[in-house]
Design an enzyme around this catalytic site. Structure first.
Site, PDB file in Angstrom:
ATOM      1  N   LYS A   1       0.833  -1.213   0.000  1.00 32.16           N
ATOM      2  CA  LYS A   1       0.000   0.000   0.000  1.00 32.16           C
ATOM      3  C   LYS A   1       0.867   1.263   0.000  1.00 32.16           C
ATOM      4  O   LYS A   1       0.681   2.151  -0.811  1.00 32.16           O
ATOM      5  CB  LYS A   1      -0.929   0.034   1.239  1.00 32.16           C
ATOM      6  CG  LYS A   1      -1.870  -1.163   1.338  1.00 32.16           C
ATOM      7  CD  LYS A   1      -2.803  -1.069   2.542  1.00 32.16           C
ATOM      8  CE  LYS A   1      -2.102  -1.160   3.896  1.00 32.16           C
ATOM      9  NZ  LYS A   1      -1.509  -2.470   4.209  1.00 32.16           N
TER      10      LYS A   1
ATOM     11  N   ARG B   1     -10.179   0.931   8.163  1.00 33.38           N
ATOM     12  CA  ARG B   1      -9.831  -0.431   8.568  1.00 33.38           C
ATOM     13  C   ARG B   1     -10.979  -1.121   9.300  1.00 33.38           C
ATOM     14  O   ARG B   1     -10.827  -2.262   9.715  1.00 33.38           O
ATOM     15  CB  ARG B   1      -8.639  -0.375   9.509  1.00 33.38           C
ATOM     16  CG  ARG B   1      -7.315  -0.743   8.827  1.00 33.38           C
ATOM     17  CD  ARG B   1      -6.233  -0.489   9.852  1.00 33.38           C
ATOM     18  NE  ARG B   1      -5.078  -1.288   9.709  1.00 33.38           N
ATOM     19  CZ  ARG B   1      -3.951  -0.883   9.129  1.00 33.38           C
ATOM     20  NH1 ARG B   1      -3.872   0.282   8.545  1.00 33.38           N
ATOM     21  NH2 ARG B   1      -2.902  -1.674   9.127  1.00 33.38           N
TER      22      ARG B   1
ATOM     23  N   ARG C   1      11.321  -1.443  11.546  1.00 29.57           N
ATOM     24  CA  ARG C   1      10.003  -1.071  12.084  1.00 29.57           C
ATOM     25  C   ARG C   1       9.665  -2.067  13.184  1.00 29.57           C
ATOM     26  O   ARG C   1       9.726  -3.277  12.968  1.00 29.57           O
ATOM     27  CB  ARG C   1       8.951  -1.103  10.959  1.00 29.57           C
ATOM     28  CG  ARG C   1       7.991   0.067  11.046  1.00 29.57           C
ATOM     29  CD  ARG C   1       7.014   0.085   9.911  1.00 29.57           C
ATOM     30  NE  ARG C   1       5.772  -0.579  10.263  1.00 29.57           N
ATOM     31  CZ  ARG C   1       4.701  -0.599   9.492  1.00 29.57           C
ATOM     32  NH1 ARG C   1       4.744  -0.004   8.313  1.00 29.57           N
ATOM     33  NH2 ARG C   1       3.622  -1.214   9.877  1.00 29.57           N
TER      34      ARG C   1
ATOM     35  N   ARG D   1      11.735  -6.303   5.525  1.00 26.97           N
ATOM     36  CA  ARG D   1      11.686  -4.891   5.865  1.00 26.97           C
ATOM     37  C   ARG D   1      12.123  -4.666   7.319  1.00 26.97           C
ATOM     38  O   ARG D   1      12.815  -3.702   7.628  1.00 26.97           O
ATOM     39  CB  ARG D   1      10.269  -4.334   5.666  1.00 26.97           C
ATOM     40  CG  ARG D   1      10.226  -2.817   5.848  1.00 26.97           C
ATOM     41  CD  ARG D   1       8.859  -2.239   5.633  1.00 26.97           C
ATOM     42  NE  ARG D   1       7.928  -2.732   6.638  1.00 26.97           N
ATOM     43  CZ  ARG D   1       6.625  -2.475   6.634  1.00 26.97           C
ATOM     44  NH1 ARG D   1       6.110  -1.752   5.670  1.00 26.97           N
ATOM     45  NH2 ARG D   1       5.855  -2.954   7.585  1.00 26.97           N
TER      46      ARG D   1
ATOM     47  N   ARG E   1      -1.036  -9.002  12.948  1.00 27.72           N
ATOM     48  CA  ARG E   1      -1.548  -7.959  12.040  1.00 27.72           C
ATOM     49  C   ARG E   1      -2.345  -8.593  10.901  1.00 27.72           C
ATOM     50  O   ARG E   1      -3.396  -8.080  10.503  1.00 27.72           O
ATOM     51  CB  ARG E   1      -0.389  -7.130  11.482  1.00 27.72           C
ATOM     52  CG  ARG E   1       0.092  -6.065  12.474  1.00 27.72           C
ATOM     53  CD  ARG E   1       1.534  -5.664  12.246  1.00 27.72           C
ATOM     54  NE  ARG E   1       1.803  -5.063  10.962  1.00 27.72           N
ATOM     55  CZ  ARG E   1       3.005  -5.050  10.384  1.00 27.72           C
ATOM     56  NH1 ARG E   1       4.040  -5.614  10.995  1.00 27.72           N
ATOM     57  NH2 ARG E   1       3.179  -4.472   9.219  1.00 27.72           N
TER      58      ARG E   1
HETATM   59  P1  AP5 Z   1       4.714  -1.608   1.951  1.00 21.74           P
HETATM   60  O1  AP5 Z   1       4.477  -0.765   0.755  1.00 21.74           O
HETATM   61  O2  AP5 Z   1       5.327  -0.992   3.128  1.00 21.74           O
HETATM   62  O3  AP5 Z   1       3.339  -2.374   2.353  1.00 21.74           O
HETATM   63  P2  AP5 Z   1       2.119  -1.881   3.202  1.00 21.74           P
HETATM   64  O4  AP5 Z   1       0.909  -2.518   2.610  1.00 21.74           O
HETATM   65  O5  AP5 Z   1       2.129  -0.399   3.321  1.00 21.74           O
HETATM   66  O6  AP5 Z   1       2.472  -2.601   4.579  1.00 21.74           O
HETATM   67  P3  AP5 Z   1       2.438  -2.069   6.075  1.00 21.74           P
HETATM   68  O7  AP5 Z   1       3.230  -3.020   6.886  1.00 21.74           O
HETATM   69  O8  AP5 Z   1       2.772  -0.623   6.146  1.00 21.74           O
HETATM   70  O9  AP5 Z   1       0.911  -2.274   6.398  1.00 21.74           O
HETATM   71  P4  AP5 Z   1       0.217  -2.289   7.762  1.00 21.74           P
HETATM   72  O10 AP5 Z   1      -1.211  -2.248   7.343  1.00 21.74           O
HETATM   73  O11 AP5 Z   1       0.619  -3.395   8.644  1.00 21.74           O
HETATM   74  O12 AP5 Z   1       0.791  -1.000   8.507  1.00 21.74           O
HETATM   75  P5  AP5 Z   1       0.209   0.441   8.833  1.00 21.74           P
HETATM   76  O13 AP5 Z   1       1.355   1.346   8.906  1.00 21.74           O
HETATM   77  O14 AP5 Z   1      -0.922   0.785   7.966  1.00 21.74           O
HETATM   78  O15 AP5 Z   1       5.563  -2.887   1.500  1.00 21.74           O
HETATM   79  C1  AP5 Z   1       6.035  -3.805   2.458  1.00 21.74           C
HETATM   80  C2  AP5 Z   1       7.467  -4.231   2.092  1.00 21.74           C
HETATM   81  O16 AP5 Z   1       7.436  -4.945   0.857  1.00 21.74           O
HETATM   82  C3  AP5 Z   1       8.414  -3.051   1.887  1.00 21.74           C
HETATM   83  O17 AP5 Z   1       9.680  -3.384   2.369  1.00 21.74           O
HETATM   84  C4  AP5 Z   1       8.432  -2.867   0.364  1.00 21.74           C
HETATM   85  O18 AP5 Z   1       9.643  -2.332  -0.089  1.00 21.74           O
HETATM   86  C5  AP5 Z   1       8.229  -4.294  -0.128  1.00 21.74           C
HETATM   87  N1  AP5 Z   1       7.497  -4.370  -1.399  1.00 21.74           N
HETATM   88  C6  AP5 Z   1       6.508  -3.528  -1.823  1.00 21.74           C
HETATM   89  N2  AP5 Z   1       6.060  -3.907  -3.046  1.00 21.74           N
HETATM   90  C7  AP5 Z   1       6.760  -5.019  -3.383  1.00 21.74           C
HETATM   91  C8  AP5 Z   1       6.745  -5.882  -4.529  1.00 21.74           C
HETATM   92  N3  AP5 Z   1       5.914  -5.652  -5.552  1.00 21.74           N
HETATM   93  N4  AP5 Z   1       7.594  -6.936  -4.532  1.00 21.74           N
HETATM   94  C9  AP5 Z   1       8.436  -7.167  -3.488  1.00 21.74           C
HETATM   95  N5  AP5 Z   1       8.513  -6.371  -2.376  1.00 21.74           N
HETATM   96  C10 AP5 Z   1       7.676  -5.310  -2.336  1.00 21.74           C
HETATM   97  O19 AP5 Z   1      -0.375   0.214  10.307  1.00 21.74           O
HETATM   98  C11 AP5 Z   1       0.460  -0.056  11.403  1.00 21.74           C
HETATM   99  C12 AP5 Z   1      -0.354  -0.096  12.690  1.00 21.74           C
HETATM  100  O20 AP5 Z   1      -0.926   1.194  12.927  1.00 21.74           O
HETATM  101  C13 AP5 Z   1      -1.538  -1.060  12.700  1.00 21.74           C
HETATM  102  O21 AP5 Z   1      -1.151  -2.362  13.098  1.00 21.74           O
HETATM  103  C14 AP5 Z   1      -2.467  -0.389  13.721  1.00 21.74           C
HETATM  104  O22 AP5 Z   1      -2.025  -0.655  15.034  1.00 21.74           O
HETATM  105  C15 AP5 Z   1      -2.236   1.090  13.455  1.00 21.74           C
HETATM  106  N6  AP5 Z   1      -3.183   1.652  12.466  1.00 21.74           N
HETATM  107  C16 AP5 Z   1      -2.875   2.169  11.261  1.00 21.74           C
HETATM  108  N7  AP5 Z   1      -3.968   2.597  10.611  1.00 21.74           N
HETATM  109  C17 AP5 Z   1      -5.010   2.315  11.431  1.00 21.74           C
HETATM  110  C18 AP5 Z   1      -6.410   2.493  11.310  1.00 21.74           C
HETATM  111  N8  AP5 Z   1      -6.962   3.041  10.204  1.00 21.74           N
HETATM  112  N9  AP5 Z   1      -7.198   2.091  12.334  1.00 21.74           N
HETATM  113  C19 AP5 Z   1      -6.661   1.548  13.465  1.00 21.74           C
HETATM  114  N10 AP5 Z   1      -5.346   1.344  13.636  1.00 21.74           N
HETATM  115  C20 AP5 Z   1      -4.516   1.726  12.622  1.00 21.74           C
HETATM  116 MG    MG Z   2       2.325   0.956   4.946  1.00 22.66          MG
END
Ligand code: AP5
Ligand code: MG
Length: 188
Positions: free
Chosen positions: A14, A89, A134, A128, A145
């Protein structure tokens, strides 16, 4: 305005895709995860509260998240549109977003979901974790997660599917290939 919800499990790409799409279409990237990590680093009251949830891979309470998003949207009064990354979410968050956009005479145009297999998600996030450090990229928290995604977040898909706004995209391949697939969806 063009408003996109970029959806998918942790590690589906994402954040990676949102950055590219924002540049290409001049949209504002609104990542709730990024905002919460910033709050955490700055040790604000919200950051301190969120830390306990994020450290376990649990969702931060809806009330805190929607307030934060309302503030973020308001601070970009003249945006061309938004890419919501990691939000909504829960159904409650989705309903809130609809209302908030309606007040601004706009709506969510696309829910784009990146489909990636469980094994690939885990592999990407562990990698990552080693590179970027992270703190929630540990085996146990990654599994939680993904579980929370299936239990609490996946229901948001049918919410948008019922409105005819659901667009699945294969999230496996090169980063360029995936951007191209999303662009094709947006160009109808
Ligand atoms: P990346 O692009 O970082 O993927 P992502 O989908 O953004 O993954 P996240 O880990 O950020 O998602 P998440 O939902 O767990 O975290 P968030 O910060 O939203 O890619 C991942 C890796 O793969 C990278 O190293 C990248 O380089 C690599 N990659 C990308 N594309 C690739 C490809 N095509 N091929 C190979 N490798 C590739 O949330 C974190 C926490 O915050 C949650 O657990 C929760 O506690 C809280 N939170 C956030 N939003 C909310 C909400 N709306 N409501 C409640 N709690 C929330
Ligand atoms: Mg992300």
């Amino acid at each position: 305005m063009t408003n996109i919800v970029l959806f998918g499990p942790p590690g589906s790409g994402k954040g990676t895709q949102a950055k590219r799409l924002c540049e290409k279409f001049d949209l504002v990237h609104l990542s709730t995860g990024d905002i919460l990590r910033k709050e955490m680093n700055e040790r604000t009251p919200l950051g301190k509260k969120a830390k306990a949830f994020m450290g376990k891979g649990e969702l931060v309470p809806d009330r805190d998240v929607v307030e934060m998003v309302a503030h973020a949207i308001d601070s970009h009064g003249y945006a061309n549109g938004f890419i919501f990354d990691g939000f909504p979410r829960t159904i409650a968050q989705a309903e809130f977003l609809d209302e908030m956009l309606k007040e601004r005479d706009t709506e969510v145009h696309y829910l784009i979901i990146l489909d990636v297999t469980h094994d690939e998600l885990v592999e990407r996030l562990l990698k990552r974790g080693q590179i970027e450090g992270r703190t929630d990229d540990t085996p146990e928290v990654i599994e939680n997660r993904i579980k929370v995604y299936h239990e609490q977040t996946a229901p948001v898909i049918s919410y948008y599917r019922n409105k005819g706004k659901y667009f699945p995209v294969n999230g496996i391949g090169s980063i360029d290939e995936i951007t191209e697939r999303i662009v094709q969806v947006m160009q109808g």
